[in-house]
Design a protein around this motif. Sequence first.
Motif, PDB file in Angstrom:
ATOM      1  N   ALA A 225       0.840  -1.196   0.000  1.00 13.49           N
ATOM      2  CA  ALA A 225       0.000   0.000   0.000  1.00 13.49           C
ATOM      3  C   ALA A 225       0.880   1.252   0.000  1.00 13.49           C
ATOM      4  O   ALA A 225       0.622   2.214  -0.726  1.00 13.49           O
ATOM      5  N   ALA A 226       1.952   1.205   0.786  1.00 15.47           N
ATOM      6  CA  ALA A 226       2.857   2.361   0.850  1.00 15.47           C
ATOM      7  C   ALA A 226       3.528   2.565  -0.506  1.00 15.47           C
ATOM      8  O   ALA A 226       3.643   3.693  -1.004  1.00 15.47           O
ATOM      9  N   MET A 227       3.944   1.463  -1.092  1.00 12.96           N
ATOM     10  CA  MET A 227       4.640   1.561  -2.365  1.00 12.96           C
ATOM     11  C   MET A 227       3.724   2.094  -3.470  1.00 12.96           C
ATOM     12  O   MET A 227       4.162   2.823  -4.362  1.00 12.96           O
ATOM     13  N   SER A 228       2.453   1.739  -3.374  1.00  9.81           N
ATOM     14  CA  SER A 228       1.525   2.131  -4.443  1.00  9.81           C
ATOM     15  C   SER A 228       1.346   3.646  -4.500  1.00  9.81           C
ATOM     16  O   SER A 228       0.870   4.176  -5.495  1.00  9.81           O
ATOM     17  N   ALA A 229       1.728   4.328  -3.434  1.00 12.00           N
ATOM     18  CA  ALA A 229       1.584   5.783  -3.418  1.00 12.00           C
ATOM     19  C   ALA A 229       2.737   6.479  -4.141  1.00 12.00           C
ATOM     20  O   ALA A 229       2.683   7.671  -4.404  1.00 12.00           O
ATOM     21  N   LEU A 230       3.787   5.728  -4.460  1.00 10.44           N
ATOM     22  CA  LEU A 230       4.939   6.323  -5.126  1.00 10.44           C
ATOM     23  C   LEU A 230       4.673   6.520  -6.613  1.00 10.44           C
ATOM     24  O   LEU A 230       3.996   5.709  -7.232  1.00 10.44           O
ATOM     25  N   ARG A 231       5.234   7.584  -7.159  1.00 12.91           N
ATOM     26  CA  ARG A 231       5.090   7.788  -8.599  1.00 12.91           C
ATOM     27  C   ARG A 231       5.986   6.802  -9.333  1.00 12.91           C
ATOM     28  O   ARG A 231       7.012   6.384  -8.817  1.00 12.91           O
ATOM     29  N   PRO A 232       5.618   6.445 -10.557  1.00 15.71           N
ATOM     30  CA  PRO A 232       6.500   5.557 -11.327  1.00 15.71           C
ATOM     31  C   PRO A 232       7.840   6.238 -11.580  1.00 15.71           C
ATOM     32  O   PRO A 232       7.890   7.461 -11.704  1.00 15.71           O
ATOM     33  N   SER A 233       8.919   5.469 -11.653  1.00 16.81           N
ATOM     34  CA  SER A 233      10.230   6.099 -11.771  1.00 16.81           C
ATOM     35  C   SER A 233      10.675   6.270 -13.215  1.00 16.81           C
ATOM     36  O   SER A 233      11.332   7.238 -13.547  1.00 16.81           O
TER      37      SER A 233
END
Length: 379
Positions: free
Chosen positions: A95-103
């Motif tokens: 869930a935390a990771m899903s908030a990150l923008r794609p790199s």
Amino acid sequence: MSVWRDVIGQDSAVATLQRAVAEPGAMTHAWLLTGPPGSGRSVAARAFAGALECPQNGCGECRECRTAVDGTHADVDLVATEGLSIKVEQARELAAMSALRPSVGPWRVIIIEDADRLTERAADALLKAIEEPVARTVWILCAPSLEDVVITIRSRSRHVRLRTPPVEAVAELLHRRDGIEMPMALYAARAAQSHVGLARRLARDEGARIRRRDVVALAGRIHGVGDAVGAAADLMSIADEESTAAATERDVAERQRLMEMLGADPTARTQPPHIRSQISSLEKEQKARATRHSRDVLDRSLVDLLSVYRDALVVHSGAGLGLVNQDSIREVQALARSMSPEQLLGAMDAIGTARERIGLNVAPLLALEAMAITLRVPR
Ligand SMILES: [Zn+2]
């Protein structure tokens, strides 16, 4: 060439996913791909990810396509559990990771290959992230069927159903992709009932073919109670053999790696407490993995066994076409002679019940013995 080329026999699912890639209006942020084991859920999910990342919507040749498919794309995360369930801690991380923008690419794609193994609590931890996703995040969840997925997750995802691909399509894939000769590819695809991964293993591994033949041969050989108990024990040991072969080497290697990482002395008789606790949690994980694997193998054996009775029923009907066990036709015909259609249906029921019970954690040997007793045929 296309990133979808290995997604076989799924025209309508592929059309839906392709449309989502091409038309922003057809896109959604949570997808649920369902289909029977071996139908290629994971292959389809990866192809979808590739198509989303590819500047040409899935050319199949560029770096984005290739890395998405082989699981190394920086913005495509693959989650596959080898334990019995996906835990809440792991769900929180996702869930935390899903908030990150794609790199690097246009989308961050999170593929959960066994969404059926999300516990209620783990599903709760994902819910908000799936419900209110960040703009460039896509969830692709895979499971055998809708009913296998916690309802809160199910109701928030768009459903795409995969079907069992035709035997010929599976054989053609094995031939084209893995260089397997056509007659062997056809045998394997048929015997694996179109389960792509299993078909590939059957085609390549003689041990797997022998084990399968042993299972098939059990049908019709059970006459008395003694035979039944023996057959149950055989099924168990075939499953154990197969899963032990897969596990041992890897377990030892993992333990070594962990010891090195912790800077532990592998020759020491006792380890300090913090190392001991790490080792014991690794052992627990390995044990869960072994349990799951041996259950999967056992279930597969039961599917193989079931196919013999089903074939005998087909022989009774006079159709004689599309037998799964074409290579064991004599055993199938003998079974058809010694059992009536009603008895064959009864046997199939008994095998179904055993699969269910093992799925519900009944001691496998007990479930198998009860089943084998029902499978007795008079001499
Ligand atoms: Zn591409």
